[in-house]
Write an enzyme that holds these catalytic residues in place. Structure first.
Site, mmCIF file in Angstrom:
data_model
loop_
_atom_site.group_PDB
_atom_site.id
_atom_site.type_symbol
_atom_site.label_atom_id
_atom_site.label_comp_id
_atom_site.label_asym_id
_atom_site.label_seq_id
_atom_site.Cartn_x
_atom_site.Cartn_y
_atom_site.Cartn_z
ATOM 1 C CG ASP A 52 -0.187 0.008 2.531
ATOM 2 O OD1 ASP A 52 1.071 -0.052 2.509
ATOM 3 O OD2 ASP A 52 -0.831 0.070 3.592
ATOM 4 N N GLY A 53 2.177 1.116 -0.042
ATOM 5 C CA GLY A 53 3.051 2.295 -0.119
ATOM 6 C C GLY A 53 3.664 2.713 1.208
ATOM 7 C CD GLU A 54 0.736 2.224 5.976
ATOM 8 O OE1 GLU A 54 1.123 1.288 6.719
ATOM 9 O OE2 GLU A 54 -0.372 2.781 6.105
ATOM 10 C CD GLN A 83 6.489 28.588 4.096
ATOM 11 O OE1 GLN A 83 6.494 28.451 2.890
ATOM 12 N NE2 GLN A 83 5.984 29.664 4.681
ATOM 13 C CG ASP A 103 20.079 34.679 -3.335
ATOM 14 O OD1 ASP A 103 21.005 34.353 -2.563
ATOM 15 O OD2 ASP A 103 19.161 33.898 -3.642
ATOM 16 C CE LYS A 118 16.499 34.261 -5.328
ATOM 17 N NZ LYS A 118 16.915 32.872 -5.135
ATOM 18 C CG ASP A 141 21.788 29.561 -4.556
ATOM 19 O OD1 ASP A 141 21.855 29.884 -3.354
ATOM 20 O OD2 ASP A 141 20.830 29.882 -5.285
ATOM 21 N N GLY A 165 16.221 25.878 -11.055
ATOM 22 C CA GLY A 165 17.335 26.357 -11.879
ATOM 23 C C GLY A 165 17.163 27.800 -12.338
HETATM 24 C C1 R5P Z 1 16.767 30.596 -2.154
HETATM 25 O O1 R5P Z 1 16.999 31.702 -1.694
HETATM 26 C C2 R5P Z 1 17.843 29.572 -2.319
HETATM 27 O O2 R5P Z 1 19.035 29.981 -1.762
HETATM 28 C C3 R5P Z 1 18.058 29.226 -3.767
HETATM 29 O O3 R5P Z 1 18.511 30.373 -4.450
HETATM 30 C C4 R5P Z 1 16.779 28.760 -4.392
HETATM 31 O O4 R5P Z 1 16.190 27.765 -3.620
HETATM 32 C C5 R5P Z 1 17.020 28.261 -5.799
HETATM 33 O O5 R5P Z 1 15.793 27.929 -6.336
HETATM 34 P P1 R5P Z 1 15.572 27.844 -7.888
HETATM 35 O O6 R5P Z 1 16.616 26.932 -8.440
HETATM 36 O O7 R5P Z 1 14.190 27.274 -8.003
HETATM 37 O O8 R5P Z 1 15.652 29.222 -8.449
#
Ligand code: R5P
Length: 298
Positions: free
Chosen positions: A40-42, A100, A172, A195, A222, A228
């Site tokens: 069942d996937g468990e 999150q 960023d 960004k 990153d 991407g």
């Molecule tokens: C977000 O601030 C993270 O440091 C990455 O820049 C982000 O998760 C990259 O996500 P994506 O490849 O979807 O642009």
């Protein structure tokens, strides 16, 4: 809490088999958890040795399918604790749900808090990860938390590529510390871009600026590459400005569907990540860094 210098064994979960077995090269004792999926996937999980009185580390990354890998982690932690392990260290090279980490909109679940609570409630006595999305969120753990950096392993690997007058770019502000760390090892210049991400659509806007990359190799670094888009935007700007080779490097190559093609179309010639997430672009191993940490932390 004792110290991981007293670590007896690493129990390897189904998400991290290669990394787990690489740890043997660094003198750690490693045993695979038994794992299967019911019709069942468990998930079914079993610790095949007696862990009573032992200090164990459970190695299990939580890349996609995140929820399944998390459940396997929770099952393993609980089983180890209930079977009498002394210390149970959760080693989660990539921690899912870490992005999150705030209530960006009223009413949202701050999923990182839930994940931390579950890890602790399942009996972990310490937590180890690599380059968590925001380092200061490690304070949310009540148990000792260790946020290791894989940048040295990436930089050492980049060194072997024979880069020409490289520039390290953070896509960023949040990634500047990664670019700074890599550039100090590579003795290279670094810079960053600004960004903005639309929280509704997820689309990413990167602000154009002069990067002084003409004829030079560029490494965009990153913590995570998912869609991407973040990397592709920077690669386009670097391409327009006459960059040489453009390399996309990250700790956690999630590489969602279409990510590789998106980055290639933008001019990226090489993509590399670490085995925090085991996949076809995970050519850098974090095993020596992890083995060293596991020896010295507990
Ligand atoms: C977000 O601030 C993270 O440091 C990455 O820049 C982000 O998760 C990259 O996500 P994506 O490849 O979807 O642009």
């Amino acid at each position: 809490m004792s110290s991981l210098g007293n670590l007896d064994i690493v129990l390897v979960g189904p998400a991290s088999p290669k990394l787990g077995h690489s740890l043997k090269e660094y003198g750690l004792e490693v045993v695979d958890l038994e794992y299967k999926v019911f019709p069942d996937g468990e998930s079914y999980l079993r610790i095949p040795i007696d862990v009573k009185g032992l200090n164990v580390a459970i190695l299990q990354s939580t890349y996609p399918p995140q929820d399944k890998h998390l459940i396997e982690l929770f099952l393993a932690l609980t089983a180890a604790k209930e079977q009498g392990a002394e210390e149970v260290v959760a080693v989660v090279p990539y921690l899912a749900y870490a992005r999150q980490d705030s209530m960006f909109k009223p009413g949202e679940s701050v999923s990182l808090k839930t994940i931390i609570k579950l890890i602790e409630d399942c009996g972990a006595s310490a937590f180890v990860t690599f380059n968590v999305h925001k380092a200061d969120r490690m304070k949310w753990f009540k148990i000792p938390g260790y946020n290791l950096s894989a940048v040295k392993a990436i930089a050492d690997h980049l060194m072997e590529l024979g880069l020409s007058d490289p520039v390290i770019l953070a896509p960023d502000k949040g990634a500047v510390h990664l670019a700074e760390e890599a550039s100090s090892i590579l003795k290279a210049e670094y810079s960053y871009l600004e960004k903005r991400r639309d929280r509704e659509t997820g689309s990413v806007q990167t602000f154009y600026r002069d990067l002084n990359v003409s004829g030079r190799d560029v490494v965009i670094i990153d913590d995570i590459i998912s869609s991407g888009s973040t990397i592709a935007n920077v690669a386009e700007i670097a391409s327009i400005q006459g960059a040489g080779r453009i390399i996309a490097a990250c700790i956690h190559p999630l590489l969602a569907e279409g990510a590789v093609e998106r980055m290639r179309r933008a001019g990226v010639s090489k993509i590399l990540g670490t085995d925090c997430i085991e996949g076809s672009f995970s050519e850098v191993t974090v095993a020596p860094i992890l083995a060293e940490a596991l020896r010295t932390i507990v």
